[in-house]
Design an enzyme around this catalytic site. Structure first.
Site, PDB file in Angstrom:
ATOM      1  N   GLU A   1       1.206  -1.127   0.253  1.00 42.82           N
ATOM      2  CA  GLU A   1       0.212   0.342  -0.233  1.00 42.82           C
ATOM      3  C   GLU A   1       0.453   0.960   0.014  1.00 42.82           C
ATOM      4  O   GLU A   1       1.241   1.729   0.672  1.00 42.82           O
ATOM      5  CB  GLU A   1      -0.651  -0.067   0.850  1.00 42.82           C
ATOM      6  CG  GLU A   1      -1.722  -1.206   1.153  1.00 42.82           C
ATOM      7  CD  GLU A   1      -2.860  -0.833   2.219  1.00 42.82           C
ATOM      8  OE1 GLU A   1      -2.553  -0.612   2.851  1.00 42.82           O
ATOM      9  OE2 GLU A   1      -3.690  -1.625   2.539  1.00 42.82           O
TER      10      GLU A   1
ATOM     11  N   ASP B   1      -6.566   9.233   9.592  1.00 44.67           N
ATOM     12  CA  ASP B   1      -4.740   8.722  10.320  1.00 44.67           C
ATOM     13  C   ASP B   1      -4.755   9.020  11.874  1.00 44.67           C
ATOM     14  O   ASP B   1      -5.222  10.423  11.854  1.00 44.67           O
ATOM     15  CB  ASP B   1      -4.000   9.006   9.196  1.00 44.67           C
ATOM     16  CG  ASP B   1      -4.280   8.635   6.983  1.00 44.67           C
ATOM     17  OD1 ASP B   1      -4.415   7.559   7.857  1.00 44.67           O
ATOM     18  OD2 ASP B   1      -4.054   9.728   6.511  1.00 44.67           O
TER      19      ASP B   1
END
Length: 279
Positions: free
Chosen positions: A50, A61
């Site tokens: 990723e 995040d």
């Protein structure tokens, strides 16, 4: 390329083990170091990569990945350079699937059609765009699928039976099960709850289900990999990068090797989580 992703999961199913999916931030702390990290990941045991697209407002995040994005942006990383990372990686590795992960705004500014064309040319196999719900599939998901790029959707503990078919409708490649609510970097969830969630999702799809959030050690990878088709590790890798840097955020000779050492351990854990191989 959907074929590369499908082939990798078929190989893993035949081997009877889960995928180790490794996330890192493109351009953190600089282009050359992040390319070195990317090249080291498969050698250390990563099955799928990723590739994080840095963005100035990464709402989903946690602090570690936010800081990684800030370091990358400070170092001059752009979406174009992140695509170039993949293209440079593909010069020596045509087997490992690459999934670009991030937010829609940089893609929108870049231009959807141009982005998809450039992503395909760079050897990108899939996209995870965390802030595009299924109701906006016409924006990027459908065009990506038409180009032959997988669009991987997130499912969470709050994705109920009514919502799940909508989430899965245009999903391809694999399903990314976010094993808890909140931001990245949270604690490891209850393995029994993860197992139940994976089985629930599998009642609605034949796609592989990969589980992320909270996986930091080889033992974590082994436990989660026991019930999932793949184990996703991100924050632990990003933290490993951060702790290897100088006080002013520059790479050291140990940066790439530090990540490789961590991933080798995670790979060992994931590989020991034996799944039932296909008959």
């Amino acid at each position: 390329m959907t074929a590369r992703m499908d082939k990798r999961f078929a190989e893993l199913k035949a081997e009877g083990r889960p995928a180790l999916v490794t996330y890192f931030m493109g351009g953190d702390p600089d282009y050359d170091t992040s390319l070195g990290i990317m090249k080291a990941l498969p050698e250390a045991g990563s099955d799928i990569i990723e590739l994080g697209m840095p963005f100035s407002d990464p709402m989903a995040d946690g602090p570690a990945i936010q800081l990684a994005g800030q370091r990358a942006l400070k170092g001059g990383q752009t979406l174009k350079k992140t695509l170039q990372l993949a293209a440079d990686f593909r010069k020596t590795n045509d087997l490992t699937p690459i999934v670009m992960m991030g937010y829609y705004n940089p893609i929108y500014i870049y231009g959807v059609e141009k982005f998809l064309d450039d992503a395909l040319a760079a050897g990108i196999d899939g996209l995870i765009v965390v802030d595009l719900p299924p109701e906006m599939d016409d924006e990027l998901c459908i065009p990506a699928i038409r180009k032959g790029i997988n669009f991987i959707r997130l499912a969470t503990p709050t994705t109920d039976e009514k919502r799940l078919p909508t989430v899965l409708k245009n999903t391809s490649g694999f399903v990314y099960y976010v094993s808890m609510n909140g931001i990245t970097g949270s604690a490891l969830p209850d393995p029994s709850l993860v197992s139940g969630a994976v089985q629930r999702i599998k009642q609605h799809t034949e796609l592989p289900v990969c589980v992320g959030f909270g996986v930091k050690t080889a033992e974590h990878a082994k436990v989660i990999g026991g019930s999932a088709d793949g184990v996703v590790v991100g924050t632990a890798i990003v933290n490993q990068v951060a702790t290897s840097l100088t006080k002013d955020g520059k790479a050291t000779p140990d940066t790439v090797q530090a990540v490789a050492t961590l991933v080798r351990g995670l790979s060992s854990g994931a590989r020991s989580a034996r799944l039932v191989a296909a008959e």
